[in-house]
Design a protein around this motif. Structure first.
Motif, PDB file in Angstrom:
ATOM      1  N   ARG A 131       0.827  -1.217   0.000  1.00  0.00           N
ATOM      2  CA  ARG A 131       0.000   0.000   0.000  1.00  0.00           C
ATOM      3  C   ARG A 131       0.860   1.265   0.000  1.00  0.00           C
ATOM      4  O   ARG A 131       0.531   2.246  -0.673  1.00  0.00           O
ATOM      5  N   ARG A 160       0.867   4.207  -2.813  1.00  0.00           N
ATOM      6  CA  ARG A 160       0.587   5.589  -2.437  1.00  0.00           C
ATOM      7  C   ARG A 160       1.751   6.525  -2.746  1.00  0.00           C
ATOM      8  O   ARG A 160       1.564   7.643  -3.207  1.00  0.00           O
ATOM      9  N   GLU A 202      -5.269   3.902   8.985  1.00  0.00           N
ATOM     10  CA  GLU A 202      -5.852   3.325   7.765  1.00  0.00           C
ATOM     11  C   GLU A 202      -6.258   4.372   6.742  1.00  0.00           C
ATOM     12  O   GLU A 202      -6.483   4.050   5.572  1.00  0.00           O
ATOM     13  N   GLY A 203      -6.394   5.605   7.198  1.00  0.00           N
ATOM     14  CA  GLY A 203      -6.874   6.643   6.298  1.00  0.00           C
ATOM     15  C   GLY A 203      -5.794   7.174   5.373  1.00  0.00           C
ATOM     16  O   GLY A 203      -4.683   6.651   5.320  1.00  0.00           O
ATOM     17  N   ARG A 204      -6.136   8.211   4.648  1.00  0.00           N
ATOM     18  CA  ARG A 204      -5.218   8.741   3.644  1.00  0.00           C
ATOM     19  C   ARG A 204      -4.569  10.045   4.090  1.00  0.00           C
ATOM     20  O   ARG A 204      -3.946  10.751   3.297  1.00  0.00           O
ATOM     21  N   LEU A 229      -2.104  10.553   6.236  1.00  0.00           N
ATOM     22  CA  LEU A 229      -0.645  10.462   6.301  1.00  0.00           C
ATOM     23  C   LEU A 229      -0.118   9.698   5.089  1.00  0.00           C
ATOM     24  O   LEU A 229      -0.661   8.666   4.724  1.00  0.00           O
TER      25      LEU A 229
END
Lengths: 236, 236
Positions: free
Chosen positions: A151, A155, B48-50, B52
């Motif tokens: 992941r 990203r 789990e988020g975006r 960082l």
């Protein structure tokens, strides 16, 4: 003056993460325990003798003149700054070090697959437990750890933290190599889930200094004394 | 601005090594997951988020404005510099960090005593293996690790690296506390071999800020969900 790397002479083991960084940096170093018959006693004398106020607990450690740095992640923190294998900002350095410490934890879990009852017993005396632990490892831990790095590549790519290669990318190369060696069947099935990690592995392997290093006799072959061990009973 | 500490709310666990350093530093911090019902979801969202680019793999992590530092030893490296809990020289800082990473390894082995077949199975499903691993742990690993720190105290004392307290001394306090909680019988027999560590434990416990912290409700009681767990079958 050349760095002195102290690590067991017959294995890649934890020392390999350091050797890969030294290779990519083009750093001048002596792999002390591999040079001559006095290497291992010299290493043990540094750990047990009175020369250092705070001797390392275990190898690997790196000596740079009077400076002694122990533990893989700590050595890479040090080398990363010195040789441009880490970001220059504090935030970037600490984030990268955190990633390497996650790799440290994963490596420890890899070792536990063949030594679940402890590092001091033989594998042959803990085969059944090793089998159970290895099943759990492949069912839940490999997907969790490698999924995390996959992941990050998606990203941040092409490298794990962005446009520039760091020591963590080199360590991820080694994880892929090690899992392929130790668990060829399990890894073959798993690989379709980590295309970006596999692509990173190719790009690291193709870097001129890494390519030269891997083809040299400095690269010890995988064997059943290191972290990644191929035991038929654990692969299926 | 206050630090934000992110860690599981019901346990000391790995977060406790950070809490002790924050207490000794007199630092202003919020234990996010323990404050209100949204704490844990907030922690998980950060992982789990975006928000960082490179989120932490697991708690504990410390947030200081936009800076996020993950892994106990990394957080202590950061706090040690900020709050005078580490030497100022590069050599001293790296040596101390190496000691903390040795403690990280020991903590991982403590966890393995009750989860030798992996962190994802219940203790109840691995009791026999846990017993074998715990026997090895007390026979060979505890003497090796604690013997190492005892020697350092003898050589460098009164603190592990010399005249000044560091975050490693705080962590050693926690190791003694944890082993006393989890293995009261075994630890009682072992303690005669580590007089200097016990003396260090007393001196750390008596420090005004630590004393206040330990008596406060910020100090979560030991329980069977953290690193140090008291299981009758493993103590004897």
């Amino acid at each position: 003056m050349a760095y002195e790397l102290y690590y067991w002479p017959m294995i890649q083991g934890r020392g390999e993460f350091v050797r890969l960084a030294l290779a990519e940096a083009g750093a001048n170093y002596v792999d002390v325990a591999r040079r001559g018959r006095n290497g291992v006693p010299k290493m043990q004398k540094l750990m047990e003798g009175r020369r250092l106020a705070t001797p390392p607990f275990a190898p690997p450690f790196l000596k740079d003149g009077n400076l002694v740095v122990s533990h893989v992640a700590n050595i890479l923190l040090f080398l990363g700054d010195r040789h441009g294998l880490a970001p220059k900002t504090q935030a970037g350095r600490l984030t990268l070090h955190g990633l390497q410490l996650t790799i440290t934890d994963f490596v420890s879990e890899v070792h536990d697959t063949h030594h679940p009852l402890g590092p001091t017993l033989y594998y042959e005396d803990q085969r059944a437990a090793a089998k159970r632990r290895t099943d759990e490892f492949w069912k839940l831990r490999v997907p969790k750890y490698l999924g995390y790095f996959e992941r990050l590549l998606k990203r941040n790519g092409p490298f794990v933290t962005g446009r520039k290669l760091t020591y963590v990318d080199l360590s991820l190369f080694q994880l892929v190599e090690g899992l392929r060696y130790a668990f060829p069947k399990r890894m073959k099935r798993f690989e379709k889930r980590i295309p970006l990690l596999l692509d990173l592995r190719e790009r690291v392997a193709a870097r001129p200094r890494i390519k030269t290093y891997l083809a040299s006799d400095k690269r010890i072959a995988f064997n059943e004394y290191g972290i990644f061990r191929r035991y038929k009973g654990l692969d299926r």
